[in-house]
Structures are given as C-alpha cells and as structure tokens.
Design a protein around this motif. Structure first.
Motif, mmCIF file in Angstrom:
data_model
loop_
_atom_site.group_PDB
_atom_site.id
_atom_site.type_symbol
_atom_site.label_atom_id
_atom_site.label_comp_id
_atom_site.label_asym_id
_atom_site.label_seq_id
_atom_site.Cartn_x
_atom_site.Cartn_y
_atom_site.Cartn_z
ATOM 1 N N GLY A 27 0.807 -1.210 0.000
ATOM 2 C CA GLY A 27 0.000 0.000 0.000
ATOM 3 C C GLY A 27 0.839 1.257 0.000
ATOM 4 O O GLY A 27 0.556 2.218 -0.723
ATOM 5 N N ASN A 28 1.904 1.261 0.814
ATOM 6 C CA ASN A 28 2.786 2.423 0.859
ATOM 7 C C ASN A 28 3.478 2.678 -0.479
ATOM 8 O O ASN A 28 3.764 3.827 -0.827
ATOM 9 N N ALA A 29 3.768 1.601 -1.212
ATOM 10 C CA ALA A 29 4.399 1.764 -2.526
ATOM 11 C C ALA A 29 3.408 2.270 -3.568
ATOM 12 O O ALA A 29 3.780 2.977 -4.507
ATOM 13 N N PHE A 75 2.139 0.025 25.456
ATOM 14 C CA PHE A 75 0.942 -0.769 25.175
ATOM 15 C C PHE A 75 1.320 -1.965 24.301
ATOM 16 O O PHE A 75 2.384 -1.976 23.684
ATOM 17 N N PRO A 76 0.449 -2.985 24.238
ATOM 18 C CA PRO A 76 0.743 -4.123 23.348
ATOM 19 C C PRO A 76 0.965 -3.642 21.915
ATOM 20 O O PRO A 76 0.127 -2.935 21.343
ATOM 21 N N ARG A 77 2.103 -4.019 21.366
ATOM 22 C CA ARG A 77 2.511 -3.437 20.087
ATOM 23 C C ARG A 77 1.600 -3.841 18.932
ATOM 24 O O ARG A 77 1.419 -3.067 17.988
ATOM 25 N N HIS A 78 1.040 -5.039 18.977
ATOM 26 C CA HIS A 78 0.157 -5.443 17.881
ATOM 27 C C HIS A 78 -1.087 -4.562 17.841
ATOM 28 O O HIS A 78 -1.613 -4.264 16.769
ATOM 29 N N ARG A 79 -1.557 -4.117 19.011
ATOM 30 C CA ARG A 79 -2.730 -3.243 19.031
ATOM 31 C C ARG A 79 -2.400 -1.863 18.475
ATOM 32 O O ARG A 79 -3.211 -1.253 17.769
ATOM 33 N N ILE A 80 -1.208 -1.373 18.778
ATOM 34 C CA ILE A 80 -0.781 -0.089 18.221
ATOM 35 C C ILE A 80 -0.725 -0.178 16.698
ATOM 36 O O ILE A 80 -1.169 0.736 15.985
ATOM 37 N N MET A 81 -0.204 -1.273 16.177
ATOM 38 C CA MET A 81 -0.119 -1.448 14.733
ATOM 39 C C MET A 81 -1.502 -1.516 14.100
ATOM 40 O O MET A 81 -1.734 -0.955 13.016
ATOM 41 N N ILE A 82 -2.450 -2.174 14.770
ATOM 42 C CA ILE A 82 -3.821 -2.263 14.248
ATOM 43 C C ILE A 82 -4.448 -0.871 14.171
ATOM 44 O O ILE A 82 -5.048 -0.491 13.155
ATOM 45 N N VAL A 83 -4.317 -0.107 15.259
ATOM 46 C CA VAL A 83 -4.866 1.258 15.275
ATOM 47 C C VAL A 83 -4.250 2.096 14.153
ATOM 48 O O VAL A 83 -4.958 2.844 13.451
ATOM 49 N N ALA A 84 -2.935 1.982 13.966
ATOM 50 C CA ALA A 84 -2.259 2.759 12.926
ATOM 51 C C ALA A 84 -2.760 2.378 11.537
ATOM 52 O O ALA A 84 -3.003 3.252 10.686
ATOM 53 N N GLU A 85 -2.920 1.082 11.289
ATOM 54 C CA GLU A 85 -3.391 0.642 9.980
ATOM 55 C C GLU A 85 -4.839 1.080 9.727
ATOM 56 O O GLU A 85 -5.194 1.462 8.602
ATOM 57 N N LEU A 86 -5.668 1.035 10.747
ATOM 58 C CA LEU A 86 -7.048 1.491 10.586
ATOM 59 C C LEU A 86 -7.098 2.991 10.303
ATOM 60 O O LEU A 86 -7.893 3.455 9.475
ATOM 61 N N ALA A 87 -6.229 3.753 10.978
ATOM 62 C CA ALA A 87 -6.169 5.195 10.726
ATOM 63 C C ALA A 87 -5.715 5.470 9.296
ATOM 64 O O ALA A 87 -6.263 6.353 8.607
ATOM 65 N N ALA A 88 -4.705 4.727 8.829
ATOM 66 C CA ALA A 88 -4.227 4.902 7.459
ATOM 67 C C ALA A 88 -5.304 4.528 6.447
ATOM 68 O O ALA A 88 -5.488 5.207 5.428
ATOM 69 N N ALA A 89 -6.037 3.440 6.729
ATOM 70 C CA ALA A 89 -7.114 3.027 5.829
ATOM 71 C C ALA A 89 -8.201 4.091 5.754
ATOM 72 O O ALA A 89 -8.711 4.417 4.667
ATOM 73 N N ALA A 90 -8.553 4.656 6.907
ATOM 74 C CA ALA A 90 -9.592 5.690 6.930
ATOM 75 C C ALA A 90 -9.146 6.933 6.171
ATOM 76 O O ALA A 90 -9.914 7.523 5.392
ATOM 77 N N ALA A 91 -7.893 7.345 6.386
ATOM 78 C CA ALA A 91 -7.398 8.549 5.712
ATOM 79 C C ALA A 91 -7.315 8.348 4.204
ATOM 80 O O ALA A 91 -7.793 9.188 3.426
ATOM 81 N N GLN A 92 -6.719 7.225 3.786
ATOM 82 C CA GLN A 92 -6.597 6.982 2.349
ATOM 83 C C GLN A 92 -7.955 6.771 1.711
ATOM 84 O O GLN A 92 -8.197 7.202 0.578
ATOM 85 N N GLY A 93 -8.865 6.091 2.423
ATOM 86 C CA GLY A 93 -10.212 5.890 1.892
ATOM 87 C C GLY A 93 -10.949 7.207 1.700
ATOM 88 O O GLY A 93 -11.648 7.411 0.694
ATOM 89 N N ALA A 180 -7.719 -0.269 1.037
ATOM 90 C CA ALA A 180 -8.114 -1.643 1.347
ATOM 91 C C ALA A 180 -6.939 -2.477 1.820
ATOM 92 O O ALA A 180 -7.092 -3.359 2.679
ATOM 93 N N THR A 181 -5.728 -2.206 1.308
ATOM 94 C CA THR A 181 -4.572 -2.979 1.758
ATOM 95 C C THR A 181 -4.298 -2.733 3.244
ATOM 96 O O THR A 181 -3.929 -3.651 3.972
ATOM 97 N N PHE A 182 -4.478 -1.494 3.693
ATOM 98 C CA PHE A 182 -4.275 -1.193 5.116
ATOM 99 C C PHE A 182 -5.350 -1.863 5.973
ATOM 100 O O PHE A 182 -5.075 -2.323 7.081
ATOM 101 N N LEU A 183 -6.571 -1.914 5.467
ATOM 102 C CA LEU A 183 -7.659 -2.553 6.209
ATOM 103 C C LEU A 183 -7.405 -4.050 6.364
ATOM 104 O O LEU A 183 -7.561 -4.613 7.460
ATOM 105 N N VAL A 184 -6.996 -4.708 5.291
ATOM 106 C CA VAL A 184 -6.691 -6.148 5.364
ATOM 107 C C VAL A 184 -5.498 -6.383 6.281
ATOM 108 O O VAL A 184 -5.471 -7.348 7.058
ATOM 109 N N SER A 185 -4.500 -5.500 6.217
ATOM 110 C CA SER A 185 -3.350 -5.614 7.109
ATOM 111 C C SER A 185 -3.797 -5.552 8.570
ATOM 112 O O SER A 185 -3.319 -6.321 9.411
#
Length: 430
Positions: A27-29, A75-93, A180-185
C-alpha cells in the motif's frame, strides 16, 4: 532460502505479521504514484500542490516518530499497529472518495496526509520491536531477513501495480485499493498477539523520551552507527535521487534507463534479503559498517558516467549491501536493547537516519552547480567511505559480537571492553 529459514512461518502469529507488513508496504508503494496523479489531474493541480501534500505527510511523520516509540513501549505493540493501519485506511479511503467525487481540495488532502504521517509514526516503532517478542535466539536474524524479503517484494509489486491501476481505473480508485490494503493488514494483525512490555506508565512523555535517549546513547556502537548512516543517507539521497536522474537524462537515455537502474537495485534488495538469512558474522556491527562501503559503487559509475550495464550492476551490489546492512544492524539492536525500551530506541534510530535525508536532497543540486555533477558524485562516495573507516576505528564497533558467537581465542563469550557481546537479556544496556 532454506526450509530452516522458513520454519519461523509455522508460527501463525509470525505468518500473520509477515503478511500484514507485506500488504502495508504494498500500500505504501502504491500511495505515492496514486496521490501524485490524483493531485496533478485535479483542477488546479501542480507540482507545488503535490509537494505540499507530500511534505505534510513527511513532516508529520518525523515530528511524531519519537512519540510513536513511547506509545509502542507502553501498550501491546500489535494493538498499536492495528490502530495505525485502521487510521491509514480511513485517511486513504477518505482521500479516495474526495477524488472520485471530485470534491478534493488541497487543504483537505494535506490534512488527511498528516493523518497518514501520524499513522506511519505510530506503526513504525511498534512494527520494528514486535518481531523479537515472537522470534528469539539465533532465528531472529533469519526472521528479520525473511521479513525484509517480504517487504521488498510488496514494495516492488505495489509500485508496479499502482502504475497499472492508475492507467486502468484512475488514481482515485487506486487510492481506494490502497486503503483496502491497510484494512486487510489490520485484520491480519489481529492474529498477532503479544503482551505489553513492562514499562512504567506513570512517567511523563518527556521523562520517557529522556529514558529512551539514555538507552540510545548508552552504547557507543549504537549511536555511532546511526550517525554514520545519517551521513551516508545524505549522500545517497543527493547522489541517487537527485543527481542519478540528471546523469540518466544527459548520458544514458532518460527515464527508461534510470528505471532499469532502479530495477537492478530492487533485485539487489531481494537478493540481499535472501543472503542475509544465511550470513552469521561473528561481529555483525563490524560487518554492517563495512557494508556501507558497498553503497558507493554507483557514485563512481555515475560520475564517469560508464555503460548502463555497469551502472545497473553497481546499483545491484548497493541494493544487496543496503539490505544485508539493515538486517544485521536491526538484529544487533534487537539483541542488545531491553524489550521495554526497544520501540523508543528504534524511533531514535529512525529519526536520526531519516531526518537528514531532506538535507541531501536540498544540497545536491547547488553543490553540483558549483563543482560539477561528476565531482559531486565522487565526493559523496568518498564521504561515505571515510565515515565507514572512522566508525571502524571504534573498539565497540569492531568488537560487538553476536550473542551466541564465541570469542576468537575459543574462550567463553564475555562482555569485555574491546569485545562486547550483544546482550540478549532484557536487563540493561552495554
């Protein structure tokens, strides 16, 4: 790539992490290609407006990167990554919808780009520190190399896919695919569950930044290598990103030739990832410092300039050296730094090496105007070699051993001043 190296993927959490990171990099590429044509094709779109959008994302990412390290250590790092990916998906969407419906304004797109920058700043430190929580011991380097391989593949596929999609469905819808790639991630990362590290939550942000800085600077080879890479990145940014296309246009045949050179570098990245799975240098930090000398062949090949095939071969070698360097140095830091400080140290490392890249982009042209393109390229290569030789003079860089490596005399490994072992324990610095 052997079955032993792939064995880490038997852990469902590791497989999910690798898949998520690959999709995220895909997605970043895609994003730069799609956003470039979306902005330029919009009413009033120009290079200036595109630059403002890209700068908004970049500046926000740099500003918030250190705070991303603090959050990832609390905080648990996997949760931070999930929040970040959801934010990126929302912004790009949202950006995609604005362009598809032709309601995009420069201010709104730039604002959403800052959200993407914050999401990246949140994601990066957490993602680099989560792997040692899943893979330990002698498998960690192979896991880092395999992760780099999957990320490089995602980046290459993403850039190629973006060009096809922009030409067929348009930049707006391409941005929707990117979202969508960020959402699936984010969905895949739900299968990556790791506990929170034991970092005191009562300390202020400033206090935690200071603690991370103390950990970052407590070991000489860590900050020395970061300083050296910062110098190398200034030269690489100016030499490859700015002056490389200038040489290609004047002497090599233009954009197609430069595209072939960058493709050779991308292949080098992949070969470097595979090679790094098998390498087990006793002194990985020393090896990483030596590898930075391998960043320089394209500087001298472009300075002449020589035949396109030779320049492509030089870029292939550089791609290999860059990727092996990344794996060796990242693994060394992961072995050395306590888990509760790892994200903050990684954020300082990223900031230190990333912060000066704009400087290289800014000064390459003026220096080349004064001294000439060839001499500027040669000077950049010489600076990188000199910086590598300087850090190799430091005993801590030469003597930092792999945790499971025995010293040269066959004695039991021990952390002594001129031969420090990389400490895999979570209880201290050097």
């Amino acid at each position: 790539m052997t079955a032993g190296n792939l064995s880490v993927l038997r852990d469902r959490r590791v497989l999910a992490l690798f898949s998520a990171r690959s999709l995220s990099l895909l997605g970043n590429a895609m994003a730069p290609v799609a956003i470039a044509f979306a902005v330029l094709d919009s009413p009033g779109g120009s290079a200036t407006s595109l630059g403002l959008v890209l700068a908004a994302r970049l500046v926000t990412q740099v500003v918030f990167l250190l705070y991303g390290g603090i959050i990832a250590d609390r905080f648990p790092r996997h949760r931070i990554m999930i929040v970040a990916e959801l934010a990126a998906a929302a912004a790009q969407g949202t950006i995609a919808v604005l362009f598809i419906t032709q309601h995009a304004s420069l201010a709104m797109v730039a604002l959403l780009a800052t959200v993407n920058g914050m999401a990246t700043a949140l994601f990066e430190p957490a993602s680099r520190a989560v792997l040692p929580q899943l893979v330990t011991g002698d498998k960690l380097q192979a896991a880092n190399a395999l992760l780099r391989f999957s990320m490089n593949t995602g980046s290459i596929v993403g850039a190629s896919l973006a060009g096809i999609l922009v030409a067929t469905i348009g930049p707006g819808r391409t941005l929707a695919v990117d979202a969508a790639t960020f959402l699936v991630s984010a969905i895949l990362l739900m299968f990556v569950r790791v506990p929170a590290v034991l970092t005191p939550s009562g300390a202020s942000l400033v206090a935690q930044l200071r603690e991370g800085w103390r950990e970052f600077t407590s070991t000489q080879w860590v900050w020395a290598m970061v300083a050296q890479l910062a110098i190398a990145n200034i030269c690489v940014a100016g030499g490859f990103v700015v002056l490389g296309p200038v040489v290609a246009k004047a002497h090599l045949g233009g954009a197609p030739a430069w595209g072939a050179v960058l493709t050779a570098q991308a292949v080098g990245f992949i070969v470097g990832s595979v090679t790094a799975m098998k390498l087990r240098p006793r002194y990985p930090v020393r090896a990483a410092a030596l590898l930075t000398i391998g960043f320089t062949p394209p500087f001298f090949a472009l300075a002449v300039p020589t035949h396109l095939i030779i320049i492509g071969a030089a870029m292939f070698v550089t791609g290999m050296c860059i990727d092996i360097y990344e794996v060796l140095f990242e693994t060394a830091i992961q072995h050395h730094v306590p888990p509760e400080s790892l994200s903050r140290v990684m954020s300082y490392e990223s900031t230190g090496t990333f912060l000066f890249i704009p400087l290289g982009l800014a000064i390459a042209g003026p220096i080349a105007d004064l001294a000439g393109v060839g001499p500027t390229l040669v000077g950049g290569g010489v600076v990188i070699i000199a910086s590598a030789l300087i850090v190799l003079m430091l005993p801590s860089v030469r003597g930092a051993r792999r945790p499971d490596a025995e010293p040269d005399d066959g004695a039991e490994p021990a952390a002594v001043p001129d031969q420090p072992a990389l400490n895999p324990q979570p209880s201290g610095g050097a």
